[in-house]
Design a protein around this motif. Structure first.
Motif, PDB file in Angstrom:
ATOM      1  N   ARG A   1       0.852  -1.198   0.000  1.00  0.00           N
ATOM      2  CA  ARG A   1       0.000   0.000   0.000  1.00  0.00           C
ATOM      3  C   ARG A   1       0.884   1.244   0.000  1.00  0.00           C
ATOM      4  N   TYR A   2       0.546   2.185  -0.862  1.00  0.00           N
ATOM      5  CA  TYR A   2       1.289   3.436  -0.935  1.00  0.00           C
ATOM      6  C   TYR A   2       0.300   4.593  -0.823  1.00  0.00           C
ATOM      7  N   VAL A   3       0.604   5.544   0.043  1.00  0.00           N
ATOM      8  CA  VAL A   3      -0.283   6.671   0.304  1.00  0.00           C
ATOM      9  C   VAL A   3       0.131   7.871  -0.539  1.00  0.00           C
TER      10      VAL A   3
ATOM     11  N   VAL B   1      -8.401  -1.032   7.857  1.00  0.00           N
ATOM     12  CA  VAL B   1      -7.002  -1.127   7.449  1.00  0.00           C
ATOM     13  C   VAL B   1      -6.586   0.125   6.687  1.00  0.00           C
ATOM     14  N   ASP B   2      -7.443   0.592   5.779  1.00  0.00           N
ATOM     15  CA  ASP B   2      -7.133   1.804   5.012  1.00  0.00           C
ATOM     16  C   ASP B   2      -6.988   3.018   5.927  1.00  0.00           C
ATOM     17  N   GLU B   3      -7.871   3.132   6.907  1.00  0.00           N
ATOM     18  CA  GLU B   3      -7.787   4.250   7.843  1.00  0.00           C
ATOM     19  C   GLU B   3      -6.494   4.178   8.654  1.00  0.00           C
ATOM     20  N   TYR B   4      -6.102   2.969   9.036  1.00  0.00           N
ATOM     21  CA  TYR B   4      -4.843   2.807   9.785  1.00  0.00           C
ATOM     22  C   TYR B   4      -3.649   3.206   8.930  1.00  0.00           C
ATOM     23  N   VAL B   5      -3.659   2.762   7.669  1.00  0.00           N
ATOM     24  CA  VAL B   5      -2.555   3.099   6.765  1.00  0.00           C
ATOM     25  C   VAL B   5      -2.469   4.600   6.566  1.00  0.00           C
ATOM     26  N   LEU B   6      -3.622   5.256   6.366  1.00  0.00           N
ATOM     27  CA  LEU B   6      -3.619   6.705   6.172  1.00  0.00           C
ATOM     28  C   LEU B   6      -3.115   7.433   7.412  1.00  0.00           C
ATOM     29  N   ALA B   7      -3.426   6.899   8.590  1.00  0.00           N
ATOM     30  CA  ALA B   7      -3.032   7.561   9.838  1.00  0.00           C
ATOM     31  C   ALA B   7      -1.567   7.331  10.186  1.00  0.00           C
ATOM     32  N   HIS B   8      -1.015   6.154   9.815  1.00  0.00           N
ATOM     33  CA  HIS B   8       0.322   5.797  10.280  1.00  0.00           C
ATOM     34  C   HIS B   8       1.380   5.723   9.187  1.00  0.00           C
TER      35      HIS B   8
ATOM     36  N   PRO C   1       2.782  10.298   4.327  1.00  0.00           N
ATOM     37  CA  PRO C   1       4.044  11.058   4.405  1.00  0.00           C
ATOM     38  C   PRO C   1       4.123  11.949   5.638  1.00  0.00           C
ATOM     39  N   GLY C   2       2.995  12.618   5.971  1.00  0.00           N
ATOM     40  CA  GLY C   2       3.002  13.496   7.144  1.00  0.00           C
ATOM     41  C   GLY C   2       3.169  12.730   8.436  1.00  0.00           C
ATOM     42  N   ALA C   3       2.574  11.530   8.516  1.00  0.00           N
ATOM     43  CA  ALA C   3       2.668  10.731   9.729  1.00  0.00           C
ATOM     44  C   ALA C   3       4.086  10.198   9.922  1.00  0.00           C
TER      45      ALA C   3
END
Length: 204
Positions: free
Chosen positions: A56-58, A189-196, A199-201
């Motif tokens: 997964r890449y944000v 899972v998507d919400e966790y990836v976005l939160a952690h 790039p900003g995280a």
């Protein structure tokens, strides 16, 4: 005075791309612009997926703004909607092992059977069937099969209707409880990836 050159960008929810793919603006976002270079803007490269990116890449809106303004300094970029989205890397599918499938099927079959039997023992279902038979016929029967057999078939039919599936066939277009649970799991899972893993995280 000429109107300023603007581009309105709306990130997509989640997209799937193969490993090593070149990620362009058009792959991750929908945009509207009054710029004559609209095609070139859509083709701007944001990233190249590498093995180190995982599955997964944000993509962050800031990354798109920096890329577009680097190429077109006169461009005013306006974000509409979410500020981040996920690229899911489509890894090569592994060959399914029939032995593993058979093992999992047997474990689930035995486990679900034991769960049903333990539940029926806890609620004294055999005694309930005997009591119902006695109330209806006026006779005692330790094995009222005329009740137990339809009840057993009904349990199986109820499970099929509940999960809305029999093998690959669905009875209607409504999602099954299992599909809803999988959807909620993927959403979490998507919400966790976005939160952690955004790039900003990662900078914190």
């Amino acid at each position: 005075m000429a109107d300023p050159v603007r581009v309105y960008v709306k990130l997509k929810g989640k997209v799937q791309l193969p490993p090593g793919a070149v990620v362009r603006v058009k792959d991750v976002a929908e945009l509207v612009t009054n710029s004559p270079a609209e095609t070139a803007i859509r083709e701007q490269v944001l990233h190249v997926l590498k093995p180190g990116d995982g599955n997964r890449y944000v993509v962050d809106m800031i990354q798109i703004i920096e890329t577009l303004q680097r190429a077109y300094p006169e461009l005013f970029v306006h974000n509409i909607g979410a500020e981040q989205m996920i690229i899911e890397v489509q890894l090569p599918k592994k060959k399914i092992s029939l032995l593993l499938v058979a093992f999992v099927w047997i474990v689930l079959f035995i486990g679900s059977g034991l769960a049903i039997m333990n539940f029926h023992t806890d609620v004294s279902m055999p005694e309930v069937h005997q009591r119902i038979y006695e109330l209806v016929t006026g006779k005692k029967n330790p094995h009222p099969l005329i009740i137990q057999i339809p009840y057993s078939l009904g349990v199986g039919a109820g499970m099929i209707l509940f999960f809305n599936h029999i093998f690959r066939k669905k009875f209607n277009e409504e999602p099954s409880p299992l599909e809803l649970e999988m959807f909620l799991y993927e959403q979490n899972v998507d919400e966790y990836v976005l939160a952690h893993e955004a790039p900003g995280a990662k900078k914190k």
